[in-house]
Write a protein that holds these residues in place. Structure first.
Motif, PDB file in Angstrom:
ATOM      1  N   TYR A  54      67.942  63.189 -23.808  1.00  0.00           N
ATOM      2  CA  TYR A  54      67.976  61.551 -23.616  1.00  0.00           C
ATOM      3  C   TYR A  54      67.913  61.437 -22.122  1.00  0.00           C
ATOM      4  O   TYR A  54      67.130  60.510 -21.624  1.00  0.00           O
ATOM      5  CB  TYR A  54      69.170  61.042 -24.279  1.00  0.00           C
ATOM      6  CG  TYR A  54      69.173  59.513 -23.991  1.00  0.00           C
ATOM      7  CD1 TYR A  54      68.408  58.820 -24.702  1.00  0.00           C
ATOM      8  CD2 TYR A  54      70.221  58.786 -23.147  1.00  0.00           C
ATOM      9  CE1 TYR A  54      68.372  57.502 -24.534  1.00  0.00           C
ATOM     10  CE2 TYR A  54      70.121  57.497 -23.026  1.00  0.00           C
ATOM     11  CZ  TYR A  54      69.202  56.866 -23.852  1.00  0.00           C
ATOM     12  OH  TYR A  54      69.104  55.567 -23.736  1.00  0.00           O
ATOM     13  N   ASP A 112      69.497  56.979 -33.568  1.00  0.00           N
ATOM     14  CA  ASP A 112      69.500  58.541 -33.274  1.00  0.00           C
ATOM     15  C   ASP A 112      70.718  58.720 -32.121  1.00  0.00           C
ATOM     16  O   ASP A 112      70.706  58.315 -31.159  1.00  0.00           O
ATOM     17  CB  ASP A 112      68.129  58.860 -32.382  1.00  0.00           C
ATOM     18  CG  ASP A 112      68.168  60.431 -32.401  1.00  0.00           C
ATOM     19  OD1 ASP A 112      68.907  61.278 -32.715  1.00  0.00           O
ATOM     20  OD2 ASP A 112      66.964  60.722 -31.788  1.00  0.00           O
ATOM     21  N   LYS A 114      63.080  53.481 -32.644  1.00  0.00           N
ATOM     22  CA  LYS A 114      64.298  54.160 -32.618  1.00  0.00           C
ATOM     23  C   LYS A 114      65.464  53.829 -31.686  1.00  0.00           C
ATOM     24  O   LYS A 114      64.968  53.538 -30.490  1.00  0.00           O
ATOM     25  CB  LYS A 114      63.819  55.702 -32.029  1.00  0.00           C
ATOM     26  CG  LYS A 114      65.128  56.730 -32.236  1.00  0.00           C
ATOM     27  CD  LYS A 114      64.507  58.254 -31.700  1.00  0.00           C
ATOM     28  CE  LYS A 114      63.758  59.071 -33.014  1.00  0.00           C
ATOM     29  NZ  LYS A 114      63.411  60.154 -32.419  1.00  0.00           N
ATOM     30  N   SER A 138      69.992  64.054 -28.228  1.00  0.00           N
ATOM     31  CA  SER A 138      70.337  63.363 -29.475  1.00  0.00           C
ATOM     32  C   SER A 138      70.280  64.014 -30.692  1.00  0.00           C
ATOM     33  O   SER A 138      69.793  65.366 -30.642  1.00  0.00           O
ATOM     34  CB  SER A 138      69.157  62.216 -29.609  1.00  0.00           C
ATOM     35  OG  SER A 138      68.048  63.040 -29.997  1.00  0.00           O
ATOM     36  N   GLU A 139      70.634  63.716 -31.875  1.00  0.00           N
ATOM     37  CA  GLU A 139      70.500  64.564 -32.944  1.00  0.00           C
ATOM     38  C   GLU A 139      69.348  64.594 -33.543  1.00  0.00           C
ATOM     39  O   GLU A 139      69.316  65.837 -33.983  1.00  0.00           O
ATOM     40  CB  GLU A 139      71.164  63.411 -34.363  1.00  0.00           C
ATOM     41  CG  GLU A 139      72.645  63.327 -34.158  1.00  0.00           C
ATOM     42  CD  GLU A 139      73.376  62.518 -35.386  1.00  0.00           C
ATOM     43  OE1 GLU A 139      74.442  62.838 -35.935  1.00  0.00           O
ATOM     44  OE2 GLU A 139      72.514  61.556 -35.833  1.00  0.00           O
ATOM     45  N   SER A 140      68.278  64.140 -33.098  1.00  0.00           N
ATOM     46  CA  SER A 140      66.953  64.715 -33.632  1.00  0.00           C
ATOM     47  C   SER A 140      66.371  65.564 -32.399  1.00  0.00           C
ATOM     48  O   SER A 140      65.294  66.099 -32.707  1.00  0.00           O
ATOM     49  CB  SER A 140      65.990  63.363 -33.454  1.00  0.00           C
ATOM     50  OG  SER A 140      65.927  62.824 -32.312  1.00  0.00           O
ATOM     51  N   GLY A 141      67.328  65.917 -31.501  1.00  0.00           N
ATOM     52  CA  GLY A 141      66.724  66.968 -30.417  1.00  0.00           C
ATOM     53  C   GLY A 141      66.328  66.410 -29.184  1.00  0.00           C
ATOM     54  O   GLY A 141      65.709  67.057 -28.396  1.00  0.00           O
ATOM     55  N   VAL A 142      66.058  65.050 -29.002  1.00  0.00           N
ATOM     56  CA  VAL A 142      65.671  64.375 -27.873  1.00  0.00           C
ATOM     57  C   VAL A 142      66.622  64.578 -26.488  1.00  0.00           C
ATOM     58  O   VAL A 142      67.686  64.352 -26.605  1.00  0.00           O
ATOM     59  CB  VAL A 142      65.380  62.929 -27.899  1.00  0.00           C
ATOM     60  CG1 VAL A 142      64.917  62.362 -26.703  1.00  0.00           C
ATOM     61  CG2 VAL A 142      64.292  62.632 -29.239  1.00  0.00           C
ATOM     62  N   GLN A 164      65.100  53.807 -36.829  1.00  0.00           N
ATOM     63  CA  GLN A 164      66.050  55.075 -37.096  1.00  0.00           C
ATOM     64  C   GLN A 164      67.228  54.960 -35.883  1.00  0.00           C
ATOM     65  O   GLN A 164      66.983  54.818 -34.830  1.00  0.00           O
ATOM     66  CB  GLN A 164      65.004  56.374 -36.587  1.00  0.00           C
ATOM     67  CG  GLN A 164      65.613  57.627 -36.666  1.00  0.00           C
ATOM     68  CD  GLN A 164      64.818  58.772 -36.315  1.00  0.00           C
ATOM     69  OE1 GLN A 164      63.841  58.689 -35.993  1.00  0.00           O
ATOM     70  NE2 GLN A 164      65.483  60.066 -36.120  1.00  0.00           N
TER      71      GLN A 164
END
Length: 195
Positions: A43, A28, A2, A37-41, A26
């Motif tokens: 960062y 992100d 990722k 991040s867009e996936s909810g991480v 991926q």
């Protein structure tokens, strides 16, 4: 894998490299303000440095720093598309370019983004680009006839010249146009909304 990225910053370089290699990954996008991040991480929790790029490997290891990520990718499947073979003189020339771009080009741009930039950094950049121009006057890429990870890094940071009102030498301008024609570069720019 990722790739954590922010559009238009130096994370564009490993983004291009992953596409040049044909790697499965991926992308992100990290929000510049919230650092989510867009996936909810979160960062910042993942990378206390707080800046991109970050490449999370399949085992969860996070690599940071663009040059280190480039060298890691060079040793993976498809790495022969972005780097000379390990142990060769050409590989050390690649490392030399990556370090030069990181320390002499990339870092000299940061002060130009301040409200009152120190003109010394602008002069430093112009001198460094003159060195690069002498190489690109003779060959299409930094290592000669073949694209490498160093070219992706130079392209990514040199996109900031326009924003900084920094005139690039003609051979560097031609290099930038040539890079935009590469399918991997065009796709990375499109994904990041920079095309």
């Amino acid at each position: 894998m990722k790739l954590f990225y922010v559009p238009g910053v130096c994370s564009l370089s490993p983004h291009i490299l992953l596409r040049e290699m044909g790697a499965q990954f991926q992308a992100d996008r990290v929000d510049r303000k919230t650092k989510v991040s867009e996936s909810g991480v979160d960062y910042n929790a993942l990378n206390p440095k707080g800046y991109v790029p970050g490449l999370q490997l399949d085992d969860g290891t996070l690599l940071t720093e663009g040059a280190a990520i480039a060298l890691y990718l060079a040793d993976q499947k498809g790495g022969e598309r972005i780097a000379p073979r390990p142990g060769s003189k050409e590989r050390y020339k690649l490392q030399e370019w990556l370090i030069f771009i990181a320390t002499e080009i990339h870092k000299n741009y940061s002060p130009l983004f301040r409200k009152t930039p120190d003109p010394a950094f602008r002069e430093n950049l112009l001198k460094r680009y003159d060195l690069i121009a002498k190489v690109l006057d003779k060959q299409p890429y930094l290592l000669g006839e073949t694209f490498s990870a160093a070219d992706a890094y130079l392209f990514a940071v040199s996109r900031w010249a326009e924003r900084s009102e920094l005139p690039l030498p003609p051979s560097v301008q031609r290099f930038m146009e040539r890079m935009k024609q590469r399918p991997a570069v065009a796709e990375a720019l499109k994904v990041e909304g920079l095309a």
